[in-house]
Design a protein around this motif. Sequence first.
Motif, PDB file in Angstrom:
ATOM      1  N   TYR A  66     -40.100  -6.201  51.857  1.00 18.99           N
ATOM      2  CA  TYR A  66     -40.977  -7.421  51.452  1.00 18.99           C
ATOM      3  C   TYR A  66     -40.395  -8.723  51.668  1.00 18.99           C
ATOM      4  CZ  TYR A  66     -42.445  -9.973  47.733  1.00 18.99           C
ATOM      5  OH  TYR A  66     -43.103 -11.025  47.073  1.00 18.99           O
ATOM      6  N   GLN A 166     -42.930 -11.796  37.003  1.00 19.67           N
ATOM      7  CA  GLN A 166     -43.914 -10.438  37.389  1.00 19.67           C
ATOM      8  C   GLN A 166     -45.788 -10.883  37.731  1.00 19.67           C
ATOM      9  OE1 GLN A 166     -43.102  -7.100  34.708  1.00 19.67           O
ATOM     10  NE2 GLN A 166     -40.678  -7.861  33.929  1.00 19.67           N
ATOM     11  N   ARG A 167     -46.221  -9.806  37.612  1.00 25.00           N
ATOM     12  CA  ARG A 167     -48.023 -10.223  38.088  1.00 25.00           C
ATOM     13  C   ARG A 167     -48.002 -10.162  36.463  1.00 25.00           C
ATOM     14  NH1 ARG A 167     -48.931 -11.074  43.568  1.00 25.00           N
ATOM     15  NH2 ARG A 167     -46.574 -10.530  44.167  1.00 25.00           N
ATOM     16  N   GLN A 172     -51.518  -8.213  39.243  1.00 21.27           N
ATOM     17  CA  GLN A 172     -51.062  -6.940  38.730  1.00 21.27           C
ATOM     18  C   GLN A 172     -51.557  -5.199  38.919  1.00 21.27           C
ATOM     19  OE1 GLN A 172     -47.651  -6.333  37.999  1.00 21.27           O
ATOM     20  NE2 GLN A 172     -47.572  -4.171  37.240  1.00 21.27           N
ATOM     21  N   ASN A 178     -45.203   0.571  41.248  1.00 21.85           N
ATOM     22  CA  ASN A 178     -43.910   0.675  42.269  1.00 21.85           C
ATOM     23  C   ASN A 178     -44.722  -0.643  43.387  1.00 21.85           C
ATOM     24  OD1 ASN A 178     -43.573   2.239  39.948  1.00 21.85           O
ATOM     25  ND2 ASN A 178     -44.358   3.959  41.075  1.00 21.85           N
ATOM     26  N   GLY A 179     -45.522  -1.302  42.949  1.00 24.56           N
ATOM     27  CA  GLY A 179     -45.546  -2.538  44.390  1.00 24.56           C
ATOM     28  C   GLY A 179     -46.183  -1.853  45.689  1.00 24.56           C
ATOM     29  N   HIS A 182     -47.701  -3.949  47.326  1.00 24.69           N
ATOM     30  CA  HIS A 182     -46.785  -5.274  48.088  1.00 24.69           C
ATOM     31  C   HIS A 182     -47.263  -6.200  49.544  1.00 24.69           C
ATOM     32  CE1 HIS A 182     -44.346  -6.581  44.519  1.00 24.69           C
ATOM     33  NE2 HIS A 182     -44.012  -6.008  44.150  1.00 24.69           N
ATOM     34  N   THR A 256     -36.584 -10.209  40.830  1.00 24.20           N
ATOM     35  CA  THR A 256     -38.484 -10.824  40.536  1.00 24.20           C
ATOM     36  C   THR A 256     -38.826 -10.430  39.165  1.00 24.20           C
ATOM     37  OG1 THR A 256     -39.169  -9.252  41.460  1.00 24.20           O
ATOM     38  CG2 THR A 256     -37.992 -11.467  42.339  1.00 24.20           C
ATOM     39  N   ASP A 258     -39.080  -7.133  39.314  1.00 18.59           N
ATOM     40  CA  ASP A 258     -39.801  -5.985  40.168  1.00 18.59           C
ATOM     41  C   ASP A 258     -38.851  -5.158  41.548  1.00 18.59           C
ATOM     42  OD1 ASP A 258     -41.342  -3.966  41.879  1.00 18.59           O
ATOM     43  OD2 ASP A 258     -43.035  -5.430  42.133  1.00 18.59           O
ATOM     44  N   THR A 260     -39.115  -3.801  43.697  1.00 21.11           N
ATOM     45  CA  THR A 260     -39.761  -3.600  44.826  1.00 21.11           C
ATOM     46  C   THR A 260     -40.335  -4.877  45.552  1.00 21.11           C
ATOM     47  OG1 THR A 260     -42.034  -2.969  44.243  1.00 21.11           O
ATOM     48  CG2 THR A 260     -41.002  -1.565  44.829  1.00 21.11           C
ATOM     49  N   SER A 262     -37.380  -7.538  45.220  1.00 19.29           N
ATOM     50  CA  SER A 262     -35.972  -7.992  44.659  1.00 19.29           C
ATOM     51  C   SER A 262     -35.449  -8.440  45.367  1.00 19.29           C
ATOM     52  CB  SER A 262     -35.185  -7.389  43.132  1.00 19.29           C
ATOM     53  OG  SER A 262     -36.255  -7.524  42.203  1.00 19.29           O
TER      54      SER A 262
END
Length: 314
Positions: A66, A166-167, A172, A178-179, A182, A256, A258, A260, A262
């Motif tokens: 990420y 978050q989104r 979202q 689970n991202g 991303h 964050t 999340d 995935t 952070s």
Amino acid sequence: MWFRKDRALDDAGRSLVEAMLARFGSYGLTREGFALTLLVHEKPLDGQPEGDPPARFAIHGSQTFYPCSVVKLFYLVAAQQRLEEGLIQPHEELSRAMRDMIHVSSNTATNYVIDLVTETTGDTLLAPEAMAEWVYHRNWVNRFFADFGWPELEPINLCQKLMDDQRYGREQVFVGLNGANHNRLTTDATVRLFHAVMTGRAVTSARSKIVRDYLWRPHDADFVRDEPNGQIVGYFGAGLPPSAKLWSKAGWTGWTGDPTASYRRHDAAYVELAGGRQFTLAVFTYGREISVNLEVLPTLAAATCALVQGLPMN
């Protein structure tokens, strides 16, 4: 190949990685959560192609992370492409957003740029047909970079906005459970785009210069005092000698909401040292402890300066 292998650099690079793991392992730096790609250049990159390919060293250079705000480099290049096409017109708000996206890493500015270059807006839910059209437009940036034809760009994803937490709504839905959708980048891809910018081959020579000018970053004490969000403290700039010149884009996330997306700390830069040595470096790290460590990236930058200055000249 656009780069060359160099035995002395490989040996020095491996020693650098082991030294960093030994020093910061107890602070959360792990081999699996650490990627690095380094280019060493024979002459300053002044917007012209290099005479000889740069020497390259990498560890986990093709591993996706990420990318946090390092992705903003890619959106700056994408914005220059859209301006070149005439799809968007230059205006003061765009200039302000591109500046703030890079200089102080504003997510709000970045999302303004993303809306313009992908012809989308975010947030509220959409019906399936409208959502499919929206996804196609948002994915323009992936199609743009895929057309470069570079193998380093094959595993990346660039289609998501930058969020401080978050989104919601379509954002979202689009990022997936689970991202899974991303943004993701590698240090190899980041360094290659940096190299294209600095050698005048990102979009056009003139557009590359615009990107280069945005990436220029002072790292003196006055700048740090006046611009605390200027991505020097805790990043490469804090470890460079005062005489060094720096062009960079860093990124960081704590928690964050999340997992995935952070606990990352990254930096990417082109550096010119006094005495005629220069390098391009991208480093990505992952882990809760290392993400808040303000010494790991400055230490690594200082060690890279010593490494580059100690290499034999070709």
